[in-house]
Design a protein around this motif. Sequence first.
Motif, PDB file in Angstrom:
ATOM      1  N   ALA A  86      -0.565  -9.996  10.050  1.00  0.00           N
ATOM      2  CA  ALA A  86       0.480  -8.897  10.317  1.00  0.00           C
ATOM      3  C   ALA A  86       0.665  -8.510   8.790  1.00  0.00           C
ATOM      4  O   ALA A  86       0.983  -7.248   8.817  1.00  0.00           O
ATOM      5  CB  ALA A  86       1.686  -9.435  10.737  1.00  0.00           C
ATOM      6  N   ARG A  87       0.839  -9.299   7.683  1.00  0.00           N
ATOM      7  CA  ARG A  87       1.189  -8.626   6.513  1.00  0.00           C
ATOM      8  C   ARG A  87      -0.007  -7.855   5.937  1.00  0.00           C
ATOM      9  O   ARG A  87       0.023  -6.715   5.410  1.00  0.00           O
ATOM     10  CB  ARG A  87       1.207 -10.015   5.471  1.00  0.00           C
ATOM     11  CG  ARG A  87       2.399 -10.543   5.542  1.00  0.00           C
ATOM     12  CD  ARG A  87       2.814 -11.487   4.216  1.00  0.00           C
ATOM     13  NE  ARG A  87       1.883 -12.710   4.249  1.00  0.00           N
ATOM     14  CZ  ARG A  87       1.845 -13.506   4.766  1.00  0.00           C
ATOM     15  NH1 ARG A  87       3.137 -14.044   5.365  1.00  0.00           N
ATOM     16  NH2 ARG A  87       1.032 -14.699   4.624  1.00  0.00           N
ATOM     17  N   GLU A  88      -1.395  -8.171   6.300  1.00  0.00           N
ATOM     18  CA  GLU A  88      -2.574  -7.522   5.808  1.00  0.00           C
ATOM     19  C   GLU A  88      -2.571  -6.055   6.598  1.00  0.00           C
ATOM     20  O   GLU A  88      -2.528  -5.055   5.906  1.00  0.00           O
ATOM     21  CB  GLU A  88      -3.763  -8.166   6.084  1.00  0.00           C
ATOM     22  CG  GLU A  88      -3.941  -9.281   5.210  1.00  0.00           C
ATOM     23  CD  GLU A  88      -5.097 -10.015   5.491  1.00  0.00           C
ATOM     24  OE1 GLU A  88      -6.081  -9.677   6.301  1.00  0.00           O
ATOM     25  OE2 GLU A  88      -5.323 -11.029   4.990  1.00  0.00           O
ATOM     26  N   THR A  89      -2.115  -6.199   7.815  1.00  0.00           N
ATOM     27  CA  THR A  89      -2.083  -4.719   8.491  1.00  0.00           C
ATOM     28  C   THR A  89      -0.991  -3.930   8.205  1.00  0.00           C
ATOM     29  O   THR A  89      -1.038  -2.724   7.942  1.00  0.00           O
ATOM     30  CB  THR A  89      -2.080  -5.087  10.014  1.00  0.00           C
ATOM     31  OG1 THR A  89      -3.187  -5.945  10.442  1.00  0.00           O
ATOM     32  CG2 THR A  89      -1.797  -3.733  10.799  1.00  0.00           C
ATOM     33  N   LEU A  90       0.171  -4.556   7.896  1.00  0.00           N
ATOM     34  CA  LEU A  90       1.276  -3.625   7.411  1.00  0.00           C
ATOM     35  C   LEU A  90       1.131  -3.099   5.915  1.00  0.00           C
ATOM     36  O   LEU A  90       1.380  -1.869   5.748  1.00  0.00           O
ATOM     37  CB  LEU A  90       2.880  -4.259   7.304  1.00  0.00           C
ATOM     38  CG  LEU A  90       3.785  -3.430   6.935  1.00  0.00           C
ATOM     39  CD1 LEU A  90       4.244  -2.399   7.760  1.00  0.00           C
ATOM     40  CD2 LEU A  90       5.045  -4.559   6.517  1.00  0.00           C
ATOM     41  N   ALA A  91       0.501  -3.941   5.318  1.00  0.00           N
ATOM     42  CA  ALA A  91      -0.064  -3.431   3.784  1.00  0.00           C
ATOM     43  C   ALA A  91      -0.992  -2.032   4.153  1.00  0.00           C
ATOM     44  O   ALA A  91      -0.768  -0.889   3.312  1.00  0.00           O
ATOM     45  CB  ALA A  91      -0.754  -4.439   3.149  1.00  0.00           C
ATOM     46  N   ALA A  92      -2.053  -2.148   4.951  1.00  0.00           N
ATOM     47  CA  ALA A  92      -2.807  -1.082   5.357  1.00  0.00           C
ATOM     48  C   ALA A  92      -2.126   0.011   5.868  1.00  0.00           C
ATOM     49  O   ALA A  92      -2.353   1.309   5.516  1.00  0.00           O
ATOM     50  CB  ALA A  92      -4.012  -1.677   6.137  1.00  0.00           C
ATOM     51  N   LEU A  93      -1.117  -0.114   6.641  1.00  0.00           N
ATOM     52  CA  LEU A  93      -0.341   0.935   7.295  1.00  0.00           C
ATOM     53  C   LEU A  93       0.295   1.565   6.078  1.00  0.00           C
ATOM     54  O   LEU A  93       0.473   2.921   6.240  1.00  0.00           O
ATOM     55  CB  LEU A  93       0.470   0.236   8.219  1.00  0.00           C
ATOM     56  CG  LEU A  93       1.355   1.084   9.348  1.00  0.00           C
ATOM     57  CD1 LEU A  93       1.696   0.581  10.647  1.00  0.00           C
ATOM     58  CD2 LEU A  93       2.632   1.448   8.489  1.00  0.00           C
ATOM     59  N   MET A  94       1.067   0.951   5.592  1.00  0.00           N
ATOM     60  CA  MET A  94       1.798   1.511   4.252  1.00  0.00           C
ATOM     61  C   MET A  94       1.085   2.442   3.492  1.00  0.00           C
ATOM     62  O   MET A  94       1.445   3.417   2.813  1.00  0.00           O
ATOM     63  CB  MET A  94       2.660   0.507   3.271  1.00  0.00           C
ATOM     64  CG  MET A  94       3.692  -0.040   4.363  1.00  0.00           C
ATOM     65  SD  MET A  94       4.765  -1.558   3.815  1.00  0.00           S
ATOM     66  CE  MET A  94       5.208  -0.853   2.117  1.00  0.00           C
ATOM     67  N   ARG A  95      -0.119   1.832   3.205  1.00  0.00           N
ATOM     68  CA  ARG A  95      -1.023   2.753   2.274  1.00  0.00           C
ATOM     69  C   ARG A  95      -1.442   4.202   2.803  1.00  0.00           C
ATOM     70  O   ARG A  95      -1.509   4.972   2.265  1.00  0.00           O
ATOM     71  CB  ARG A  95      -2.344   2.047   2.082  1.00  0.00           C
ATOM     72  CG  ARG A  95      -2.305   0.911   0.981  1.00  0.00           C
ATOM     73  CD  ARG A  95      -3.494   0.322   0.477  1.00  0.00           C
ATOM     74  NE  ARG A  95      -4.290  -0.304   1.420  1.00  0.00           N
ATOM     75  CZ  ARG A  95      -4.388  -1.534   1.969  1.00  0.00           C
ATOM     76  NH1 ARG A  95      -3.464  -2.390   1.337  1.00  0.00           N
ATOM     77  NH2 ARG A  95      -5.135  -1.833   2.847  1.00  0.00           N
ATOM     78  N   THR A  96      -1.627   3.996   4.360  1.00  0.00           N
ATOM     79  CA  THR A  96      -1.828   5.450   5.013  1.00  0.00           C
ATOM     80  C   THR A  96      -0.539   6.381   4.895  1.00  0.00           C
ATOM     81  O   THR A  96      -0.801   7.466   4.964  1.00  0.00           O
ATOM     82  CB  THR A  96      -2.183   5.173   6.289  1.00  0.00           C
ATOM     83  OG1 THR A  96      -1.083   4.770   7.084  1.00  0.00           O
ATOM     84  CG2 THR A  96      -3.491   4.195   6.394  1.00  0.00           C
ATOM     85  N   LEU A  97       0.687   5.863   4.680  1.00  0.00           N
ATOM     86  CA  LEU A  97       1.853   6.461   4.739  1.00  0.00           C
ATOM     87  C   LEU A  97       2.159   7.038   3.248  1.00  0.00           C
ATOM     88  O   LEU A  97       2.737   8.123   3.120  1.00  0.00           O
ATOM     89  CB  LEU A  97       3.059   5.707   5.023  1.00  0.00           C
ATOM     90  CG  LEU A  97       3.008   5.252   6.547  1.00  0.00           C
ATOM     91  CD1 LEU A  97       4.091   4.250   6.947  1.00  0.00           C
ATOM     92  CD2 LEU A  97       3.017   6.589   7.361  1.00  0.00           C
ATOM     93  N   SER A  98       1.550   6.248   2.239  1.00  0.00           N
ATOM     94  CA  SER A  98       1.863   6.893   0.922  1.00  0.00           C
ATOM     95  C   SER A  98       1.248   8.031   0.528  1.00  0.00           C
ATOM     96  O   SER A  98       0.084   8.238   0.989  1.00  0.00           O
ATOM     97  CB  SER A  98       1.367   5.538   0.047  1.00  0.00           C
ATOM     98  OG  SER A  98       2.027   4.481   0.058  1.00  0.00           O
ATOM     99  N   PRO A  99       2.066   8.962  -0.262  1.00  0.00           N
ATOM    100  CA  PRO A  99       1.375  10.138  -0.644  1.00  0.00           C
ATOM    101  C   PRO A  99       0.314   9.590  -1.654  1.00  0.00           C
ATOM    102  O   PRO A  99       0.301   8.648  -2.576  1.00  0.00           O
ATOM    103  CB  PRO A  99       2.443  10.851  -1.356  1.00  0.00           C
ATOM    104  CG  PRO A  99       3.490   9.815  -1.597  1.00  0.00           C
ATOM    105  CD  PRO A  99       3.127   8.662  -0.634  1.00  0.00           C
ATOM    106  N   ASN A 100      -0.964  10.528  -1.758  1.00  0.00           N
ATOM    107  CA  ASN A 100      -1.906  10.036  -2.335  1.00  0.00           C
ATOM    108  C   ASN A 100      -1.644  10.573  -4.114  1.00  0.00           C
ATOM    109  O   ASN A 100      -1.028  11.335  -4.601  1.00  0.00           O
ATOM    110  CB  ASN A 100      -3.294  10.976  -2.302  1.00  0.00           C
ATOM    111  CG  ASN A 100      -3.825  10.192  -0.913  1.00  0.00           C
ATOM    112  OD1 ASN A 100      -3.499   9.181  -0.352  1.00  0.00           O
ATOM    113  ND2 ASN A 100      -4.382  11.392  -0.261  1.00  0.00           N
TER     114      ASN A 100
END
Length: 100
Positions: A86-100
């Motif tokens: 769950a921690r790994e998936t949330l980190a990936a999810l947050m990366r997709t939300l972050s502006p580049n």
Amino acid sequence: MFSSSDIDKVAYFGHSADGTSHQRLIRDAVSILNDAILRCANEDARSEEVSQALRFLERHMTRPEHCTRLRQNLEIRDPVLRAMAARETLAALMRTLSPN
């Protein structure tokens, strides 16, 4: 949930918000997921609030599969594996939300 009467407003957890507070709603949803992940090793974190946060984010993401994967992670029986996944998936999810 989207309000049908006002296309620019989003109904979320019983509140309506315009585009200016959209980012705050995303942060609130991520915060709910983060709290759930902190608890998921010790308790069942699958709640209606978590489900609503995931549904909201799915509608506003380029990679909604992260939300599906997080739902699956929260169902893993082993508490240590569940928390790690769950921690790994949330980190990936947050990366997709972050502006580049």
